[in-house]
Design an enzyme around this catalytic site. Structure first.
Site, PDB file in Angstrom:
ATOM      1  N   CYS A  57       0.643  -0.981  -0.089  1.00  0.00           N
ATOM      2  CA  CYS A  57      -0.005  -0.066   0.064  1.00  0.00           C
ATOM      3  C   CYS A  57       0.811   1.160  -0.054  1.00  0.00           C
ATOM      4  CB  CYS A  57      -0.894   0.082   1.241  1.00  0.00           C
ATOM      5  SG  CYS A  57      -1.862   1.277   1.658  1.00  0.00           S
ATOM      6  N   HIS A  58       0.417   2.302  -0.451  1.00  0.00           N
ATOM      7  CA  HIS A  58       1.134   3.617  -0.170  1.00  0.00           C
ATOM      8  C   HIS A  58       1.498   4.208   0.941  1.00  0.00           C
ATOM      9  CE1 HIS A  58       0.084   4.403  -4.741  1.00  0.00           C
ATOM     10  NE2 HIS A  58       1.009   5.307  -4.402  1.00  0.00           N
ATOM     11  N   THR A  59       0.880   3.585   1.910  1.00  0.00           N
ATOM     12  CA  THR A  59       1.094   3.719   3.518  1.00  0.00           C
ATOM     13  C   THR A  59       2.480   2.901   3.545  1.00  0.00           C
ATOM     14  OG1 THR A  59      -1.025   3.994   4.118  1.00  0.00           O
ATOM     15  CG2 THR A  59       0.644   3.799   5.810  1.00  0.00           C
ATOM     16  N   HIS A  80       0.892  -4.189   5.911  1.00  0.00           N
ATOM     17  CA  HIS A  80      -0.369  -4.105   6.446  1.00  0.00           C
ATOM     18  C   HIS A  80      -1.405  -4.982   5.873  1.00  0.00           C
ATOM     19  CE1 HIS A  80      -0.547  -0.435   4.815  1.00  0.00           C
ATOM     20  NE2 HIS A  80      -1.789  -0.357   4.872  1.00  0.00           N
ATOM     21  N   GLU A  81      -1.223  -5.166   4.646  1.00  0.00           N
ATOM     22  CA  GLU A  81      -2.423  -5.802   3.691  1.00  0.00           C
ATOM     23  C   GLU A  81      -1.758  -7.385   3.525  1.00  0.00           C
ATOM     24  OE1 GLU A  81      -4.576  -2.711   0.966  1.00  0.00           O
ATOM     25  OE2 GLU A  81      -3.351  -4.066   0.045  1.00  0.00           O
ATOM     26  N   CYS A 110     -11.513  -4.406  20.114  1.00  0.00           N
ATOM     27  CA  CYS A 110     -11.266  -5.647  21.337  1.00  0.00           C
ATOM     28  C   CYS A 110     -12.825  -6.082  21.517  1.00  0.00           C
ATOM     29  CB  CYS A 110     -10.815  -4.918  22.402  1.00  0.00           C
ATOM     30  SG  CYS A 110     -11.894  -3.544  23.173  1.00  0.00           S
ATOM     31  N   CYS A 113     -14.652  -2.266  24.736  1.00  0.00           N
ATOM     32  CA  CYS A 113     -14.466  -1.107  25.282  1.00  0.00           C
ATOM     33  C   CYS A 113     -15.770  -0.222  24.730  1.00  0.00           C
ATOM     34  CB  CYS A 113     -13.100  -0.388  24.764  1.00  0.00           C
ATOM     35  SG  CYS A 113     -13.084  -0.161  23.121  1.00  0.00           S
ATOM     36  N   CYS A 116     -15.695   0.190  21.269  1.00  0.00           N
ATOM     37  CA  CYS A 116     -16.318  -0.948  20.363  1.00  0.00           C
ATOM     38  C   CYS A 116     -17.622  -1.193  20.699  1.00  0.00           C
ATOM     39  CB  CYS A 116     -15.547  -2.076  20.970  1.00  0.00           C
ATOM     40  SG  CYS A 116     -13.686  -2.188  20.199  1.00  0.00           S
ATOM     41  N   CYS A 124     -11.252   1.402  18.351  1.00  0.00           N
ATOM     42  CA  CYS A 124     -11.228   0.937  19.693  1.00  0.00           C
ATOM     43  C   CYS A 124     -10.230   1.698  20.662  1.00  0.00           C
ATOM     44  CB  CYS A 124     -10.512  -0.368  19.341  1.00  0.00           C
ATOM     45  SG  CYS A 124     -10.241  -1.413  20.730  1.00  0.00           S
ATOM     46  N   ARG A 128      -6.789   0.856  18.401  1.00  0.00           N
ATOM     47  CA  ARG A 128      -6.976   1.567  17.155  1.00  0.00           C
ATOM     48  C   ARG A 128      -5.618   1.864  16.293  1.00  0.00           C
ATOM     49  NH1 ARG A 128      -9.135   7.515  18.981  1.00  0.00           N
ATOM     50  NH2 ARG A 128     -10.230   6.045  20.343  1.00  0.00           N
ATOM     51  N   CYS A 194      -6.847  -3.388   3.821  1.00  0.00           N
ATOM     52  CA  CYS A 194      -6.652  -2.285   3.899  1.00  0.00           C
ATOM     53  C   CYS A 194      -7.424  -1.457   2.659  1.00  0.00           C
ATOM     54  CB  CYS A 194      -5.400  -1.565   3.814  1.00  0.00           C
ATOM     55  SG  CYS A 194      -4.902  -0.094   3.936  1.00  0.00           S
ATOM     56  N   ARG A 393      -1.771  -2.975  -7.135  1.00  0.00           N
ATOM     57  CA  ARG A 393      -1.507  -3.764  -5.814  1.00  0.00           C
ATOM     58  C   ARG A 393      -0.723  -4.729  -6.261  1.00  0.00           C
ATOM     59  NH1 ARG A 393      -2.527  -0.270  -3.089  1.00  0.00           N
ATOM     60  NH2 ARG A 393      -3.819  -0.353  -1.124  1.00  0.00           N
TER      61      ARG A 393
END
Length: 398
Positions: A57-59, A80-81, A110, A113, A116, A124, A128, A194, A393
């Site tokens: 991803c670009h992140t 993260h993907e 979770c 909380c 959530c 969260c 989060r 993502c 991707r």
């Protein structure tokens, strides 16, 4: 891969350190180093999973470059993907077990909380998305370690966005792991971690776009095209794509985009062009570029009285929002969306089911988002393709 733990075991006594392959970034902008790392067993409320597919991803690109000062923690395992299979679980994990098919989610849930339990947010209190976070919640430590090639010293390797998927085995908080149907193709479900969830969810959950609506999408990367795909699915009557890369327009047609605007082709501002195309402005605009000038144009491209702009792009610069407060009195609204307002653990499984079924216009086109497929060892090439704007991707096979 050499491993001290063969196969999947949920028994605490059988969980051991795993030695496996990872792509480690040791400093901003340096090439990823494919090397052995040690991955510790999961602790309380943690899960260790075997990654089978991961995309970029670009992140990830921004973090690799060190563009955001909040993410300058190295050495690190980015990514993260992804999609994979649960290898083992830590104490207290009751909703996951060895062998489950899962996707990691950077915005955890979770389930207990106040956040959530509130239906109006997918954030969260504890898990989060947090760009500051580079360690685990349980003890403030990392589950990765590796030998520094220069010094020969074993060093901790830090986590990224609650996930760290550029590795054969990773450890996550159980709140950041979503179980998906076993029949779902993991190679495609990877995209739900993502980009696809963020874009489609922004249309369905955040804006709640309805049939006949008009939409403008600023930035036609994977998230922007996912917005277009979500709007097409919801039968928007007009979907306008805005990008300076004409190559994106070809793919955009497949995602339902009806009109294209390249800012370089016009002497007037983009919002003026869009207002002329739509007779006053679109009902919804989505800013997916992480550019404040694009955000302003997106805001002004919506119809006065009811227009809604959804911000999805990441804005790492210290510049403030480009609006005068009085402009909000024209009835236009601006909101931001994290992970498409999906509650990851509880709502992603049903979204995965929707992506698996349906035909023609009633099916999310996941295949269209995968522009390249490469072996994990070619991760540097994959980043080069993304940086050059040649990949949407790139799917890496571990």
């Amino acid at each position: 891969m050499a491993s001290e733990s063969n196969g999947f075991s949920a028994a605490a006594a059988d969980r051991k350190i795993i030695t496996c392959k990872a792509a480690v970034v040791w400093a901003p902008g340096e090439p990823f180093v494919i090397q052995k790392v040690q991955v510790e067993p999961p602790q309380k409320l943690e899960v260790r999973i075997k990654i089978l597919f991961t995309s970029i991803c670009h992140t990830d690109l921004s973090a690799w470059k060190g563009e955001n000062e909040l993410q300058r923690v190295y050495p690190r395992i980015l990514g993260h993907e992804a999609a994979g299979v649960v290898e083992s679980v830590g104490e207290g994990v009751e909703d996951l077990r060895s062998g489950d098919h899962v996707v990691p989610i950077f915005n955890g849930e979770c389930g207990d909380c106040a956040h959530c339990r509130n239906p109006n947010t997918n954030l969260c209190a504890r898990y989060r998305v947090d760009p500051f976070k580079s360690v685990m919640v349980a003890d403030g430590g990392t589950r990765f370690s590796a030998v520094d090639g220069a010094s020969g010293v074993r060093r901790p390797v830090y986590h990224f966005l609650n996930t760290s998927t550029f590795v054969e085995f990773t450890v996550l908080d159980a709140a950041c792991v979503a179980k998906i149907p076993p029949a779902a193709p993991l190679e495609r479900m990877c995209l739900l971690s993502c980009g696809i969830s963020t874009g489609v969810g922004a249309v369905w959950n955040t804006a709640q776009v309805t049939s006949g609506s008009t939409v403008a999408v600023f930035g036609l990367g994977a998230v922007g095209l996912a917005v277009a795909e979500g709007a097409r699915y919801r039968k928007a009557s007009q979907i306008i794509g805005v990008d300076i890369n004409p190559d994106k327009f070809v793919l955009g047609n497949q995602m339902g985009i009806t009109d294209f605007v390249n800012p370089k082709d016009h002497d007037k501002s983009v919002h003026e062009v869009i207002r002329e195309l739509t007779g006053g402005g679109v009902d919804y605009s989505f800013e997916c570029a992480g550019n404040l000038d694009a955000l302003r144009e997106a805001f002004l491209s919506t119809h006065d009285g009811w227009g809604l702009t959804v911000m999805l792009g990441i804005h790492p610069t210290p510049r403030m929002l480009p609006f005068h407060p009085m402009e909000l009195f024209d009835g236009r609204r601006l909101v931001a969306s994290v992970f498409g307002d999906f509650k990851g653990k509880s709502q992603l499984p049903s979204f995965a089911e929707k992506c698996m079924h349906g035909n023609g216009e009633d099916k999310i086109n996941l295949d269209g988002f995968i522009s390249h497929e490469l072996p994990f060892e070619d991760i540097n090439k994959a980043f080069e393709l993304l940086e050059q704007g040649k990949a949407l991707r790139c799917m890496l096979h571990l």
